[in-house]
Design a protein around this motif. Structure first.
Motif, mmCIF file in Angstrom:
data_model
loop_
_atom_site.group_PDB
_atom_site.id
_atom_site.type_symbol
_atom_site.label_atom_id
_atom_site.label_comp_id
_atom_site.label_asym_id
_atom_site.label_seq_id
_atom_site.Cartn_x
_atom_site.Cartn_y
_atom_site.Cartn_z
ATOM 1 N N ASN A 12 16.123 -39.724 59.301
ATOM 2 C CA ASN A 12 15.447 -39.229 60.503
ATOM 3 C C ASN A 12 13.926 -39.212 60.373
ATOM 4 O O ASN A 12 13.234 -38.819 61.312
ATOM 5 N N TYR A 13 13.399 -39.627 59.215
ATOM 6 C CA TYR A 13 11.946 -39.643 59.041
ATOM 7 C C TYR A 13 11.318 -40.707 59.943
ATOM 8 O O TYR A 13 11.810 -41.830 60.037
ATOM 9 N N ASP A 14 10.214 -40.348 60.582
ATOM 10 C CA ASP A 14 9.407 -41.340 61.292
ATOM 11 C C ASP A 14 8.420 -41.995 60.342
ATOM 12 O O ASP A 14 8.131 -43.185 60.454
ATOM 13 N N SER A 15 7.874 -41.214 59.411
ATOM 14 C CA SER A 15 6.971 -41.776 58.407
ATOM 15 C C SER A 15 7.011 -40.914 57.157
ATOM 16 O O SER A 15 7.321 -39.718 57.207
ATOM 17 N N LEU A 16 6.702 -41.552 56.027
ATOM 18 C CA LEU A 16 6.670 -40.879 54.732
ATOM 19 C C LEU A 16 5.440 -41.386 53.994
ATOM 20 O O LEU A 16 5.324 -42.580 53.718
ATOM 21 N N VAL A 24 3.792 -36.375 52.620
ATOM 22 C CA VAL A 24 3.785 -35.947 54.018
ATOM 23 C C VAL A 24 4.958 -36.594 54.745
ATOM 24 O O VAL A 24 5.102 -37.818 54.738
ATOM 25 N N ILE A 25 5.793 -35.757 55.342
ATOM 26 C CA ILE A 25 6.943 -36.214 56.125
ATOM 27 C C ILE A 25 6.654 -35.927 57.591
ATOM 28 O O ILE A 25 6.267 -34.808 57.949
ATOM 29 N N GLU A 26 6.840 -36.935 58.437
ATOM 30 C CA GLU A 26 6.703 -36.748 59.876
ATOM 31 C C GLU A 26 8.003 -37.171 60.551
ATOM 32 O O GLU A 26 8.547 -38.235 60.258
ATOM 33 N N ALA A 27 8.500 -36.325 61.435
ATOM 34 C CA ALA A 27 9.754 -36.592 62.134
ATOM 35 C C ALA A 27 9.870 -35.605 63.290
ATOM 36 O O ALA A 27 8.983 -34.766 63.499
ATOM 37 N N GLU A 28 10.959 -35.711 64.034
ATOM 38 C CA GLU A 28 11.198 -34.771 65.124
ATOM 39 C C GLU A 28 12.038 -33.604 64.609
ATOM 40 O O GLU A 28 13.229 -33.749 64.349
ATOM 41 N N PHE A 29 11.402 -32.456 64.425
ATOM 42 C CA PHE A 29 12.087 -31.236 64.008
ATOM 43 C C PHE A 29 11.159 -30.068 64.306
ATOM 44 O O PHE A 29 9.971 -30.252 64.588
ATOM 45 N N THR A 30 11.692 -28.868 64.240
ATOM 46 C CA THR A 30 10.865 -27.679 64.434
ATOM 47 C C THR A 30 10.651 -26.988 63.095
ATOM 48 O O THR A 30 11.441 -27.154 62.155
ATOM 49 N N MET A 117 6.575 -46.676 55.762
ATOM 50 C CA MET A 117 6.486 -46.135 54.407
ATOM 51 C C MET A 117 5.392 -46.902 53.681
ATOM 52 O O MET A 117 5.350 -48.134 53.734
ATOM 53 N N LEU A 118 4.490 -46.182 53.013
ATOM 54 C CA LEU A 118 3.321 -46.812 52.420
ATOM 55 C C LEU A 118 2.999 -46.168 51.081
ATOM 56 O O LEU A 118 2.887 -44.947 50.980
ATOM 57 N N TYR A 119 2.890 -46.998 50.034
ATOM 58 C CA TYR A 119 2.441 -46.555 48.717
ATOM 59 C C TYR A 119 1.123 -47.266 48.419
ATOM 60 O O TYR A 119 1.030 -48.488 48.554
#
Length: 311
Positions: A12-16, A24-30, A117-119
């Motif tokens: 469910n991650y949009d970006s990591l 940093v984890i970005e996704a739809e959650f509260t 996803m970016l390293y």
């Protein structure tokens, strides 16, 4: 080392984004969703920072800053200089960002572009590390097509050639995901770029080896009894045959010897706890939870617990 579980799930991650400071984890959650998950673990509320609720724990020093849609997580085991506050400040423009201080970093991030996803830096991608100034390893989706990108920037364009990169890639094929198809290599000035189309396969089944369970692990060491207690505190269940442990000692030279952690049950789930007796291991200085078949040399590191030095 794998990420802790925050009630979101990798799928469910949009970006990591992973740096030496934090993940940093970005996704739809509260924020309430994450708080409910952390409530049953060793994480404790630890104040707030800007618009984020902060949680921390001390068995292995870990901190998480949470707001709707974002988790900023730092671990003493995972990050070289854990700093969730600095990461938040940079993300919101409250402090000078690294790309504003470092020309190479700015150039590589621009070359990588927006990625799921970016390293950047460290050993990524490691094609020509002896001459690379900086590199990036990224996954990008453009118009429904997924790509794996390996990017290296060299101090001089004279160091760069497509043939050199192709040769390095042949020797280090593992730098690309094994699902890579249609590999292209480009040399442009100081940049070498490897791009490979990969299947998106949004509905593929998880591989039990390549896709380890996401779990928040906890542990504590009793120096008087010489025992370590390990806990599956939150997250996905796992086949107990794949959850092993290794005892770290100064004499083992980094070698991993897998031992079953839950030999008497088939599945390891939230709430499961086990104790390791170290009375016959006087020089033990750490315990590692590893993932993989006990009879196979391959493994993924899930958790590492350093022990107090009482010798």
């Amino acid at each position: 080392m794998e990420l802790d579980y925050f009630g979101i799930g990798y799928e469910n991650y949009d970006s990591l984004t992973i740096t030496n400071l934090a993940t940093v984890i970005e996704a739809e959650f509260t924020a309430d969703d994450v708080a409910a998950t952390l409530a049953d673990t060793g994480y404790e509320p630890d104040g707030s920072y800007r618009s984020y609720d902060v949680y921390s724990r001390s068995d292995v020093r870990r901190r998480a800053a949470v707001r709707d849609g974002v988790v900023v997580w730092a671990s003493a085991n995972e990050h070289n200089a854990p700093d969730i506050e600095g990461t938040i400040d940079a993300g919101h423009g409250h402090t000078e960002r690294y790309h504003e201080q470092n020309d190479a970093f700015e150039a590589v991030t621009d070359a990588a572009g927006a990625s799921r996803m970016l390293y950047i830096g460290g050993s990524h991608p490691g094609l020509n590390p002896e001459i690379a100034e900086l590199g990036a390893d990224a996954f990008r989706i453009d118009d429904g097509v997924a790509y794996h990108l390996l990017i290296e920037r060299y101090e001089s364009a004279a160091d760069n050639s497509a043939d050199r990169t192709k040769s390095a890639l042949e020797q280090q094929r593992h730098e690309l995901t094994k699902e890579a198809r249609t590999v292209d290599v480009e040399a442009d000035g100081r940049f070498a770029t490897v791009s490979a189309r990969v299947p998106t396969r949004p509905n593929r089944e998880r591989d039990p080896i390549d896709d380890p369970p996401q779990v928040t692990w906890g542990g504590n060491f009793d120096p008087a009894a010489r025992t370590v207690t390990l806990r599956h505190e939150a997250g996905e269940s796992a086949d107990s045959d794949l959850i092993c442990y290794d005892i770290d000692t100064p004499e083992d030279g980094g070698e991993v010897e897998k031992k079953p952690l839950w030999p008497d049950q088939k599945t390891v789930s939230t709430g499961d706890e086990t104790t390791i007796d170290l009375s016959d291991e006087p020089t033990a200085d750490g315990i590692r939870v590893v993932y993989g078949p006990a009879d196979d040399v391959g493994f993924r590191m899930l958790f590492s617990l350093p022990l107090e030095d009482e010798r």
